[in-house]
Design a protein around this motif. Structure first.
Motif, short mmCIF file in Angstrom:
data_model
loop_
_atom_site.label_atom_id
_atom_site.label_comp_id
_atom_site.label_asym_id
_atom_site.label_seq_id
_atom_site.Cartn_x
_atom_site.Cartn_y
_atom_site.Cartn_z
N UNK A 1 0.85 -1.18 0.00
CA UNK A 1 0.00 0.00 0.00
C UNK A 1 0.89 1.24 0.00
N UNK A 2 0.37 2.40 -0.40
CA UNK A 2 1.21 3.60 -0.49
C UNK A 2 1.57 4.15 0.88
N UNK A 3 2.86 4.24 1.15
CA UNK A 3 3.30 4.82 2.42
C UNK A 3 4.79 5.15 2.34
N UNK A 4 5.22 5.94 3.30
CA UNK A 4 6.65 6.21 3.49
C UNK A 4 7.14 5.36 4.65
N UNK A 5 8.19 4.59 4.40
CA UNK A 5 8.87 3.86 5.48
C UNK A 5 10.09 4.69 5.87
N UNK A 6 10.11 5.14 7.13
CA UNK A 6 11.12 6.07 7.63
C UNK A 6 12.00 5.36 8.65
N UNK A 7 13.30 5.37 8.43
CA UNK A 7 14.25 4.76 9.35
C UNK A 7 15.18 5.83 9.92
N UNK A 8 15.57 5.63 11.16
CA UNK A 8 16.54 6.49 11.82
C UNK A 8 17.68 5.63 12.35
N UNK A 9 18.92 6.01 12.03
CA UNK A 9 20.09 5.31 12.54
C UNK A 9 20.94 6.28 13.36
N UNK A 10 21.53 5.77 14.42
CA UNK A 10 22.50 6.53 15.21
C UNK A 10 23.74 5.66 15.35
N UNK A 11 24.87 6.20 14.89
CA UNK A 11 26.13 5.46 14.87
C UNK A 11 25.97 4.12 14.17
N UNK A 12 25.21 4.14 13.07
CA UNK A 12 25.04 2.96 12.25
C UNK A 12 24.00 1.97 12.72
N UNK A 13 23.38 2.21 13.89
CA UNK A 13 22.40 1.28 14.44
C UNK A 13 21.00 1.87 14.31
N UNK A 14 20.07 1.06 13.81
CA UNK A 14 18.68 1.51 13.70
C UNK A 14 18.09 1.70 15.09
N UNK A 15 17.48 2.85 15.32
CA UNK A 15 16.85 3.14 16.60
C UNK A 15 15.42 3.59 16.36
N UNK A 16 14.58 3.48 17.39
CA UNK A 16 13.20 3.91 17.31
C UNK A 16 13.12 5.40 17.65
N UNK A 17 12.65 6.26 16.72
CA UNK A 17 12.59 7.69 17.04
C UNK A 17 11.63 8.01 18.18
N UNK A 18 10.70 7.09 18.48
CA UNK A 18 9.79 7.30 19.62
C UNK A 18 10.46 6.93 20.94
N UNK A 19 11.59 6.27 20.89
CA UNK A 19 12.35 5.97 22.10
C UNK A 19 11.63 5.05 23.05
N UNK A 20 10.79 4.17 22.54
CA UNK A 20 10.05 3.28 23.43
C UNK A 20 10.94 2.24 24.06
N UNK A 21 11.05 2.23 25.37
CA UNK A 21 11.87 1.26 26.09
C UNK A 21 11.04 0.68 27.22
N UNK A 22 10.74 -0.63 27.19
CA UNK A 22 9.97 -1.21 28.30
C UNK A 22 10.79 -1.24 29.57
N UNK A 23 10.19 -0.74 30.65
CA UNK A 23 10.87 -0.75 31.95
C UNK A 23 9.92 -1.34 32.97
#
Length: 287
Positions: free
Chosen positions: A123-145
């Protein structure tokens, strides 16, 4: 993005808006119908273009065609380098739409091209990726604690964008009235939206397409005539498993007379454990 390392999947709020191994954020447009104006893809931040790919065809990829895009799953896209050892990647862009080239200096908000369906997408969409120091990270920063999922200090969005991207577990993507039973293809191709019912239509059908229904949800769609009387209703069994998207419609065939003129209303309701968790109303004016 899937933040769960197991074969199951969890989004950053421990919800179901992802699938196993999904490594980015999807920005979807309602349909790919011919009436859909091009939707611009904008750079997330200042930077420099590292790589560009264009020329791949825009078409949905079904399960039996996945091998055809092996190695080109991103489709047409752009990779930008940013400060702080960050990179952003923009995938599934429309063929021939990309406006930048490798080496270009980019400003935040600059148009890179348009949303499309190239690469591995249905389906039509943009898939957006964010990398920091070469590692893919979640821009929402979701971390289960301790079993709790929430945005963490690692959230990469600016405050204004963060508010606009507030988490919504269920949402109606499409709604409307038609003259026939609704399929995903009729919605996705924009055909359903191009066929509004008239007073002499053979049938009157209300429909919705919803994202994010959960196992155990109960949903109902009722259609009311201009006097407020329910003339069609669809109340299926409770959802058996989590759904990426769900279509529900309710309709009635015309009698020997034309439909009364006036405003028809569709009411879509999702209940869970006796509580309404989503309600959506939409209307049709028959003149």
């Amino acid at each position: 993005m899937d933040i769960d390392d197991s074969p199951s999947a969890k989004d950053y709020m421990c919800g179901t808006l992802t699938y196993d191994g999904h490594n980015g954020v999807d920005f979807r447009i309602p349909s790919n119908g011919p009436q859909q104006n091009p939707v611009a893809v904008l750079a997330a931040a200042d930077g420099k273009v590292l790589r560009v790919r264009d020329g791949l065809v825009d078409r949905p990829v079904k399960g039996d065609r996945r091998d055809a895009v092996s190695g080109q799953e991103c489709g047409n896209g752009v990779v930008i380098e940013h400060a702080g050892n960050r990179e952003t990647q923009y995938c599934h862009m429309a063929k021939g739409s990309i406006l930048v080239k490798s080496g270009d200096t980019i400003r935040a908000g600059q148009a890179l091209g348009s949303v499309g369906m190239s690469g591995l997408t249905e389906y039509p969409h943009l898939h957006f990726l964010l990398r920091r120091e070469g590692k893919v990270i979640d821009p929402f920063g979701g971390i289960p604690r301790a079993g709790v999922c929430e945005r963490s200090a690692e959230n990469e969005w600016t405050e204004d964008v963060r508010a606009r991207l507030a988490y919504v577990p269920r949402v109606v993507l499409n709604h409307g009235f038609s003259t026939e039973a609704i399929t995903n293809e009729l919605i996705e191709d924009g055909i359903a939206a191009q066929r509004p019912p008239t007073a002499n239509a053979e049938a009157l059908v209300a429909y919705v397409r919803t994202i994010g229904l959960k196992a155990g949800d109960s949903h109902t769609l009722a259609m009311r005539d201009p006097d407020g009387k329910v003339i069609a209703e669809n109340r299926p069994a409770a959802i058996a498993r989590n759904q990426a998207q769900t279509i529900l419609f309710a309709g009635k065939k015309r009698s020997d007379r034309n439909w009364p003129r006036g405003t028809y209303t569709g009411t879509y309701t999702v209940d869970r454990s006796g509580e309404t968790v989503l309600q959506h109303r939409f209307q049709l004016d028959l003149q």
